[in-house]
Every structure is written in structure tokens, then in C-alpha cells.
Design an enzyme around this catalytic site. Structure first.
Site, PDB file in Angstrom:
ATOM      1  N   MET A  25       0.799  -1.224   0.000  1.00 42.57           N
ATOM      2  CA  MET A  25       0.000   0.000   0.000  1.00 42.57           C
ATOM      3  C   MET A  25       0.832   1.274   0.000  1.00 42.57           C
ATOM      4  SD  MET A  25      -2.916  -0.945  -0.475  1.00 42.57           S
ATOM      5  CE  MET A  25      -4.321  -1.967  -0.149  1.00 42.57           C
ATOM      6  N   ARG A  26       1.947   1.250  -0.701  1.00 37.95           N
ATOM      7  CA  ARG A  26       2.753   2.468  -0.821  1.00 37.95           C
ATOM      8  C   ARG A  26       3.014   2.787  -2.277  1.00 37.95           C
ATOM      9  NH1 ARG A  26       5.288   4.378   3.702  1.00 37.95           N
ATOM     10  NH2 ARG A  26       4.807   2.996   5.437  1.00 37.95           N
TER      11      ARG A  26
ATOM     12  N   HIS B 131      -4.307  -4.969  -8.741  1.00 37.41           N
ATOM     13  CA  HIS B 131      -5.225  -3.951  -8.233  1.00 37.41           C
ATOM     14  C   HIS B 131      -6.660  -4.490  -8.289  1.00 37.41           C
ATOM     15  CE1 HIS B 131      -6.693  -0.032  -7.138  1.00 37.41           C
ATOM     16  NE2 HIS B 131      -7.655  -0.211  -8.019  1.00 37.41           N
TER      17      HIS B 131
END
Ligand code: GAR
Length: 205
Positions: A92-93, A111
Site C-alpha cells: 500500500m505504498r 489492483h
């Protein structure tokens, strides 16, 4: 076939990581999972990795370290483990352009929506709340934008009348667990050709 050395980057539960581990152990994927890197020490995916004797690390921005410094630490691990392909599986970066440039067309991301719809951190929630009738997931190469890179594969998840958010998400995850390994395999077989925004799949013409 020579095995491709991959790293899997995670932030959470790691069900996608698990699908990659399972498909490696079954012989479907010609890869060696060289290491797993998480930005959270409590990510359950780290336990999944260790259970399968895969080197697993937590790299997160400590104190006031910058995003760049943090990523330098990630790159250091990738280089130490001689990683060819980086797989973002619920990481999540956003990556910096430095890392993306260094691993151009060698970083792929899963995704949970049919991009370009619903980019960002809550693909399932955004699609569900919007009320779409068909959703799905996307595997793409990572470029400098947020979920904007060239698309490798997409899988469809139709929304059923009886769905709850949970059933919708569960079915979506099972699609993810199928297409992420499929995309990795295509990469390893040298069948992905990036041509501008398009990814051609050799042998599918
Ligand atoms: C997955 O649904 C993945 O598509 C999503 O995080 C979840 C991780 O689940 N990734 C993103 O939203 C990236 N923007 P997992 O840890 O069980 O594999």
C-alpha cells in the site's frame, strides 16, 4: 527453464502472496521467491512467508526517514537477493520514480478493480459503493502514476443481485489469486512485450 528470482511486497494479509507460494510449490510458476518485504511488522503475510522458509523482512520509514530513504532500504534488499521481478501484492505504498526507473517494466501490481476505474487504496469499496454491475481486477506494470501503468491482464467479477460486499470481495480475491500468478508466468516465459500503453502477449495472437 531458468527460475526467475522474484520479490513479493506486501502490507497485509498476504492471500495473493499465498497464491504465488502455492503456485510456485506446485510447479506452475518457474520462479524462486527470493524474499518477501512488508512495510508493516504485523502483516500476516510475513508469517506465511516464514512458514515456507522464505526470507521475510519489514522495511518501514522509521523516525523521520524520508520516503526515498525507506525505498533505498527496499532496493538494498532487492539487490542483495538478486531480484529480477518485483511483485506488489497488496503493497500500500506509492513507489518513487527512482525505484520505478531502476526496475522499469519489472514491477507488477495487482489492483482490485477494472482499471482505469477505481484506482487507489479501496478498489473493492469504491466499486461496490458506486453500484457497478461488473467489476474485476487488473495486473499491470507499475509506472510513475497511481495505478496507471500498462495493463497485462484483467479478470472479471460480475456483481450478483444477492451479493453482499463480503461475497463480492471474496469472489474478487479468488480472481486475483488466478490472474496474478498467470501474469507472473507470462513474464517469466518472456511473453510480455510493452509497446507504449499496450502490453502484447506473445503466442496469443
Ligand atoms: C488485494 O485485494 C489487492 O488487490 C489490494 O490489496 C489486497 C491485498 O490482499 N491491493 C491494492 O488495493 C493496491 N492498491 P492480500 O494481502 O490478501 O493479498
Amino acid at each position: 527453464m531458468k527460475k526467475t528470482r522474484i520479490a513479493v511486497l506486501i502490507s497485509g494479509s498476504g492471500t495473493n502472496l499465498q497464491s504465488v507460494i502455492d503456485k510456485t510449490e506446485s510447479g506452475y510458476l518457474p520462479v524462486e521467491i527470493a524474499c518477501v518485504i512488508s512495510d508493516r511488522g504485523d502483516a500476516f503475510g510475513l508469517e506465511r512467508a516464514r512458514k515456507h522458509n522464505i526470507s521475510a523482512f519489514t522495511v518501514f520509514p522509521a523516525g523521520n526517514a524520508s520516503r526515498e530513504d525507506n525505498e533505498e532500504a527496499v532496493i538494498e534488499v532487492l539487490m542483495r537477493y538478486n531480484v529480477e521481478l518485483v511483485v506488489l501484492a497488496g503493497y500500500m505504498r506509492l513507489l518513487t520514480s527512482r525505484m520505478i526507473g531502476r526496475y522499469r517494466n519489472r514491477i507488477i501490481n495487482i489492483h482490485p478493480s477494472l482499471l482505469p476505474s477505481f484506482p487507489g487504496t479501496d478498489g473493492y469499496g469504491d466499486a461496490w459503493r458506486y453500484g457497478v454491475k461488473v467489476s474485476g481486477c487488473t495486473v499491470h506494470f507499475v509506472d510513475e502514476g497511481c495505478d496507471t501503468g500498462p495493463i497485462i491482464l484483467q479478470g472479471v467479477n460480475p456483481v450478483e443481485e444477492i451479493d453482499t460486499f463480503e461475497s463480492f470481495r471474496e469472489r474478487g480475491l479468488s480472481v486475483e489469486h488466478r490472474i496474478l500468478p498467470e501474469a507472473i508466468k507470462l513474464y517469466c516465459e518472456g511473453r510480455l512485450v510493452v509497446d507504449g500503453r499496450k502490453v502484447r502477449i506473445r503466442g496469443k495472437e
